[in-house]
Enzyme design. Structure first.
Site, short mmCIF file in Angstrom:
data_model
loop_
_atom_site.label_atom_id
_atom_site.label_comp_id
_atom_site.label_asym_id
_atom_site.label_seq_id
_atom_site.Cartn_x
_atom_site.Cartn_y
_atom_site.Cartn_z
N GLU A 27 -5.77 7.97 5.97
CA GLU A 27 -4.46 8.05 5.52
C GLU A 27 -3.91 9.27 5.16
O GLU A 27 -3.48 9.54 4.07
CB GLU A 27 -4.15 6.84 4.47
CG GLU A 27 -4.59 5.44 5.11
CD GLU A 27 -4.29 4.50 3.78
OE1 GLU A 27 -4.32 4.67 2.79
OE2 GLU A 27 -4.12 3.36 4.32
N GLU A 52 -7.80 -0.77 9.69
CA GLU A 52 -7.58 -1.52 8.51
C GLU A 52 -6.60 -2.41 8.92
O GLU A 52 -5.40 -2.23 9.17
CB GLU A 52 -7.14 -0.63 7.42
CG GLU A 52 -8.21 0.25 7.09
CD GLU A 52 -7.85 1.10 5.74
OE1 GLU A 52 -7.03 0.69 4.86
OE2 GLU A 52 -8.29 2.19 5.61
C1 BGP Z 1 -5.78 1.46 2.31
C2 BGP Z 1 -7.16 2.24 1.98
C3 BGP Z 1 -8.15 1.37 2.06
C4 BGP Z 1 -8.05 0.13 1.33
C5 BGP Z 1 -6.58 -0.48 1.75
C6 BGP Z 1 -6.37 -1.81 1.03
O1 BGP Z 1 -4.74 2.33 2.10
O2 BGP Z 1 -7.27 3.08 3.12
O3 BGP Z 1 -9.24 2.15 1.21
O4 BGP Z 1 -7.87 0.34 -0.10
O5 BGP Z 1 -5.71 0.35 1.67
O6 BGP Z 1 -5.54 -1.57 -0.32
P1 BGP Z 1 -6.00 -1.90 -1.56
O7 BGP Z 1 -7.62 -1.91 -1.58
O8 BGP Z 1 -5.07 -1.34 -2.65
O9 BGP Z 1 -6.01 -3.44 -1.72
#
Ligand code: BGP
Length: 493
Positions: free
Chosen positions: A194, A389
């Site tokens: 990201e 993701e």
């Molecule tokens: C993204 C990240 C991941 C993961 C995902 C889900 O921004 O790259 O590492 O965390 O978000 O978000 P969260 O874990 O806050 O639910």
């Protein structure tokens, strides 16, 4: 529920799988020669689910407390789900689901205990070599992120995070070691997770704690740190092409997708401006130069970024082979949000969309938005895309008989598979693969909760470190197994 308009079909060799990140699964924070990262210093705090941005507040005082915290203190990333000791069992479960690809990240601080060390930590190297051997044993392609929100703590304490130009060379040394030592087992690489995120949460992505920059324009510090990360990314791409000519290396962006809240022209313009904010740095990694709108933005903000001679040439030479991204939800954008219901999203807040359902964490599920995003990104970049993701965080219940019923997760997966299929077969998108985020329960990045569960595999661990770390297959485990076995065509539930 998104309904596909064309018959379901995915290319042969489509890389179905799952995704995790070292800081959210490994634990063993002080084992195997690993140095501390900033993630080991982030305490659990009950999250404010109405305003995500609060989760990212962090000061030097928080860091001082972390450095003297005892084992009774609650630092979730220090234990995570102990994948450091469970990885063989976990990879076997992923193989049982039929994974073709597993996205993981390498923790820099396992490869170099201190980023300044001249030699790597051989225990850390051996760990990841065995992880990759386990993957390949099952025919699973590793997809490896070099930096996923876990900068070495030394960057924060002994440098000024990514604001320090020296960090570029330290990162290049780390990347070279990864390509040299793992290049025979890894064909797919990503540079920074990201890459647009530092502007939203500078601590985890840039190692920048604002109160350590007294009297400075912190926004300018972030833009300067981002420039260093862009140079580092370009150097890593060039190294990968030189040392691993058969591999592909991509960038990774947060696909935050906003709809205009109304058809008012000002809402439409505000949405376009908000979306360009997400493209700023991916544009550099794909097109090899600062986009004019970013230069204009820096000029408008009075931000000056120092660039060394040769940087521009490096950016031009270090462009990526594919574009990967995270996608979870969509939001709405309005020029004036006064009196409008807001909704949290992935590290952002937006105007609530009255036509979409919300998860328990307020994220608004929108499979149609995934197809829309695939078209937008492919039309913009004209590079192969990879969804690295996508997933649903939910409160799951471990039943007394050891089962977990998660039809909501199966429904989320089903409609996003339908949306991907149409993007490929109607819109002509070149999509390499799909790795479900959090294929096993892990520690949430934004809230540091275990209770926000994404996995097809349940892990017995709660937000406070209580639990056996035992793994259980959820109902969705068999569902994803069927989706993969049929290459995305047998997905009716
Ligand atoms: C993204 C990240 C991941 C993961 C995902 C889900 O921004 O790259 O590492 O965390 O978000 O978000 P969260 O874990 O806050 O639910």
């Amino acid at each position: 529920m998104y309904q596909n308009q064309a018959p379901l079909a995915f290319p042969d060799g489509f890389l179905w799988g799952g995704a995790t990140a070292a800081n959210q699964v490994e634990g063993a924070w002080n084992e195997g020669g690993k140095g501390m990262t900033i993630q080991d210093c982030l305490p659990f705090r009950e999250p404010d689910l109405n305003d995500y941005t609060k989760s990212f507040a962090y000061t030097s005082k928080d860091l001082e407390e972390a450095l003297v915290a005892g084992p009774e203190a609650n630092y979730p990333k220090r234990r995570a789900i102990d994948a450091y000791h469970h990885y063989k069992e976990d990879i076997a479960l992923f193989a049982e689901m039929g994974f073709k690809c597993l996205r993981i990240s390498i923790c820099w601080s396992r490869i170099y205990t201190d980023p300044r060390d001249p030699e790597p930590n051989e225990e850390g190297i051996a760990f990841y070599e065995d992880v990759f051997r386990e993957c390949r044993k099952y025919g699973i392609e590793p997809l490896v992120t070099l930096s996923h929100y876990d900068p070495p703590l030394a960057l924060v304490t002994d440098f000024q995070g990514w604001y320090s130009r020296e960090v570029i060379d330290l990162f290049e040394k780390y990347a070279r070691t990864c390509f040299e030592r793992f290049g025979s087992m890894v064909k797919y690489w990503l540079t920074f997770n990201e890459v647009d995120a530092m502007l939203r949460h500078a601590v985890t992505s840039g190692g920048l704690i604002e109160d350590r920059f007294p009297g400075m324009n912190f926004e300018e510090v972030v833009y300067q740190a981002m420039h260093h990360q862009m140079v580092a990314s370009a150097k890593a791409v060039k190294l990968c092409h030189e040392l691993c000519p058969d591999a592909m290396i991509g960038c990774m962006m947060t696909r935050l997708c906003f709809y205009p809240y109304t058809c008012k022209p000002e809402d439409n313009l505000a949405t376009q401006q908000r979306m360009r904010g997400i493209y700023r740095y991916v544009d550099i990694q794909v097109f090899g130069e600062y986009p004019r709108y970013l230069l204009k933005e820096m000029e408008r903000k009075g931000v000056h970024v120092h660039m060394e001679p040769g940087d521009a040439e490096l950016l031009r030479e270090g462009t990526v082979d594919f574009v990967s991204f995270s996608y979870y939800m969509t939001s709405c954008m309005a020029a004036d949000t006064t009196g409008l219901d807001m909704a949290p999203g992935n590290t952002v807040n937006g105007v609530k969309n009255p036509y979409l359902p919300s998860s328990e964490w307020g994220w608004q599920t929108d499979a149609s938005g995934l197809r829309f995003s695939l078209v937008e990104l492919y039309d913009r970049f004209r590079k192969p895309l990879f969804i690295v993701e996508n997933g649903l965080g939910a409160r799951d219940t471990l039943e007394p008989d050891g089962t977990i019923h998660d039809p909501y997760r199966e429904a989320y997966l089903e409609e996003h598979v339908r949306a991907m299929s149409d993007a490929i077969n109607i819109d002509g998108v070149d999509l390499m693969g799909y790795t479900w985020w959090g294929c096993i329960d892990l520690v949430s990045e934004s809230t540091r909760q275990m209770s926000k569960r994404y996995g097809f595999v349940y892990v017995d661990m709660d937000d406070y470190g209580n639990g056996t770390q035992k793994r259980y297959k959820k109902d969705s485990f068999a569902y994803y197994q069927r989706v993969i076995a049929s290459n995305g065509t047998d997905i009716d539930r």
